[in-house]
Write an enzyme that holds these catalytic residues in place. Structure first.
Site, PDB file in Angstrom:
ATOM      1  N   PRO A  91       0.818  -1.217   0.000  1.00 51.40           N
ATOM      2  CA  PRO A  91       0.000   0.000   0.000  1.00 51.40           C
ATOM      3  C   PRO A  91       0.846   1.258   0.000  1.00 51.40           C
ATOM      4  CG  PRO A  91      -1.003  -1.614   1.413  1.00 51.40           C
ATOM      5  CD  PRO A  91       0.295  -2.223   0.937  1.00 51.40           C
ATOM      6  N   CYS A  92       0.513   2.156  -0.944  1.00 51.07           N
ATOM      7  CA  CYS A  92       1.406   3.276  -1.236  1.00 51.07           C
ATOM      8  C   CYS A  92       0.959   4.596  -0.614  1.00 51.07           C
ATOM      9  CB  CYS A  92       1.519   3.460  -2.748  1.00 51.07           C
ATOM     10  SG  CYS A  92      -0.070   3.767  -3.564  1.00 51.07           S
ATOM     11  N   GLN A  93      -0.151   4.612   0.126  1.00 51.51           N
ATOM     12  CA  GLN A  93      -0.634   5.883   0.669  1.00 51.51           C
ATOM     13  C   GLN A  93       0.405   6.637   1.493  1.00 51.51           C
ATOM     14  OE1 GLN A  93      -2.278   3.018   0.772  1.00 51.51           O
ATOM     15  NE2 GLN A  93      -4.484   3.289   0.565  1.00 51.51           N
ATOM     16  N   PHE A  95       3.341   7.205   0.925  1.00 44.12           N
ATOM     17  CA  PHE A  95       4.346   7.878   0.121  1.00 44.12           C
ATOM     18  C   PHE A  95       3.755   8.640  -1.057  1.00 44.12           C
ATOM     19  CE2 PHE A  95       7.396   5.788   2.580  1.00 44.12           C
ATOM     20  CZ  PHE A  95       6.941   4.499   2.797  1.00 44.12           C
ATOM     21  N   ASN A 130       5.604   0.616  -6.858  1.00 45.67           N
ATOM     22  CA  ASN A 130       5.023   1.633  -5.997  1.00 45.67           C
ATOM     23  C   ASN A 130       5.029   2.988  -6.690  1.00 45.67           C
ATOM     24  OD1 ASN A 130       4.057   2.786  -3.411  1.00 45.67           O
ATOM     25  ND2 ASN A 130       4.806   0.843  -2.591  1.00 45.67           N
TER      26      ASN A 130
END
Length: 426
Positions: A91-93, A95, A130
């Protein structure tokens, strides 16, 4: 020999499809989001309860899907399978430029679970995709740390230890060069634009590819194999020489549309006269949606599949204004983002070939509408028979969070080829 893979954070299935296209056999999938799990189930993956240790799939069977928190997932039973690839996009939230940018302090940061999976499975290769936000200057020290963790995943961070303290430990171990090669990975970092690999979308991402050091994989050869295959310059050349509009492509596009596109470039390449390296042209949004039935603008009713195509449903309310400009058909689409219609910026609004004339001023205005879910799936290079579940917003979110299938396939195939070469040497 068929290669095997395990995928975490499988989402709506972009990287899942990529692995299958590249010839991999999935042994296990994991996903937390309910709607994404429904999508994977609809495409034949049998869901297991959170924390389950499912049986290995038999030949020809779909991989089991463990639905739920990855932190409750036991993967040690897979070690004896000699898994070729562990893949996923944590999960990239934490960054993302659109997120809160808390980095390591954000509890949604799932990179630690990716490294735990490496320790438990000991895969031959690891692939992480990502957002480009990982490369922001404010995150560079932490991203460098992520890469070092992937290099030395078996040097575990002690509970309560700050990341920068653990980073010092990793640096010392790397300098000592005394780590068992079977517990060390060689990491390749690549910043990519999906359009440069045949995806009809401008999508900038960072991808980490890692190989277990004892395998002796040639990283330079891998990097060479992952050079871009498509370019904007080659696309512009097709405009200028007329082949883009030629027989068998888009010869039915009216002249006023061609003139609108050509007005952007004039009669010369904006990139100079240098060789474009023989690369293929960028694929455009028009290329992506070719063959889909046109949307009836009088039937934007949120309900009726048009032309009998699933998820090809007209949606009302699209707007264009400053800072919210639409996709153009003869460019790659803008980045598909994880929102109901995309986020501010017009990512899911499309400028059409159709136009209307103001009777008073005589000025022509081009019409626009929202892209359908099916068109968006085409932009993400999903198969047309791949089922997406949930309301429109959830389906668009799954697509926005996914890895474009074409991009994933390029990287997964490069991993397989590199392992083939390395294993032939031994």
């Amino acid at each position: 020999m068929q290669r095997t893979s395990v995928e975490l954070f499988a989402g709506g299935g972009g990287l899942v499809q990529a692995g299958e296209k590249a010839g991999f056999r999935h042994l296990l999938l994991n996903e937390f989001a309910k709607r994404a799990c429904e999508t994977l189930e609809a495409n034949g993956y049998k869901a297991c309860e959170e924390g389950a240790r499912p049986s290995l799939p038999k030949a020809g069977e779909k991989a089991p899907l463990v639905a739920g928190d990855v932190r409750k997932l036991d993967m040690e039973y897979l070690r004896e399978q000699e898994v070729d690839l562990l893949a996923g996009g944590p999960p990239c939230q934490p960054f993302s430029l659109g997120g809160v940018a808390k980095g390591d302090e954000d509890q949604r940061n799932m990179f630690p679970e990716m490294f735990r999976a490496v320790r438990e499975i000991r895969p031959k290769a690891v692939l992480c995709e990502n957002v480009r936000g990982l490369l922001r200057p404010s995150f560079k020290p932490y991203f460098d740390y992520i890469q070092r963790e992937l290099e030395l995943p078996f040097v575990e961070r002690r509970e309560g230890t700050a990341w920068f303290e653990h980073d010092r430990v990793l640096l010392e171990r790397l300098k000592s060069e005394d780590t068992d090669p079977s517990e060390r990975y060689e990491v390749l970092k690549m910043s990519v634009n999906a359009a440069n690999y045949g995806v009809p979308q401008i999508r900038n991402r960072v991808i980490l590819v890692a190989f277990r050091a004892d395998l002796g994989v040639d990283l330079e050869a891998v990097e060479k194999a992952l050079r871009p295959t498509h370019s904007e310059a080659a696309l512009v050349r097709t405009f200028l020489d007329g082949s883009y509009w030629g027989e068998g492509r888009h010869s039915d596009v009216e002249q006023h549309v061609q003139d609108r596109v050509m007005a952007r470039y004039g009669d010369e390449l904006p990139f100079g006269e240098g060789d474009d390296g023989g690369l293929a042209p960028w694929r455009t949004l028009r290329d992506a949606i070719e063959g889909l039935p046109p949307i009836n603008l009088k039937k934007l009713d949120k309900d009726t599949p048009q032309g009998g195509v699933p998820d090809h449903i007209g949606w009302p309310g699209a707007k264009i204004y400053d800072g919210h400009t639409p996709n153009e058909l003869d460019r790659p689409a803008k980045t598909v983002k994880a929102g109901v219609h995309g986020v501010p910026g017009g990512e899911s609004v499309m400028l059409l070939d159709d136009r209307k004339k103001d009777e008073g001023s005589g000025v022509w205005t081009y019409l626009h509408r929202y892209m359908t879910v099916r068109e968006t799936a085409r932009v993400m290079t999903f198969r047309d028979d791949w089922k997406l579940k949930g309301p429109r917003g959830e389906r668009m979110r799954q697509l926005g969070n996914a890895v474009p299938v074409q991009l994933g396939e390029v990287f997964v195939k490069a991993v397989a080829d590199a392992l083939d070469v390395a294993e032939k040497r031994t």
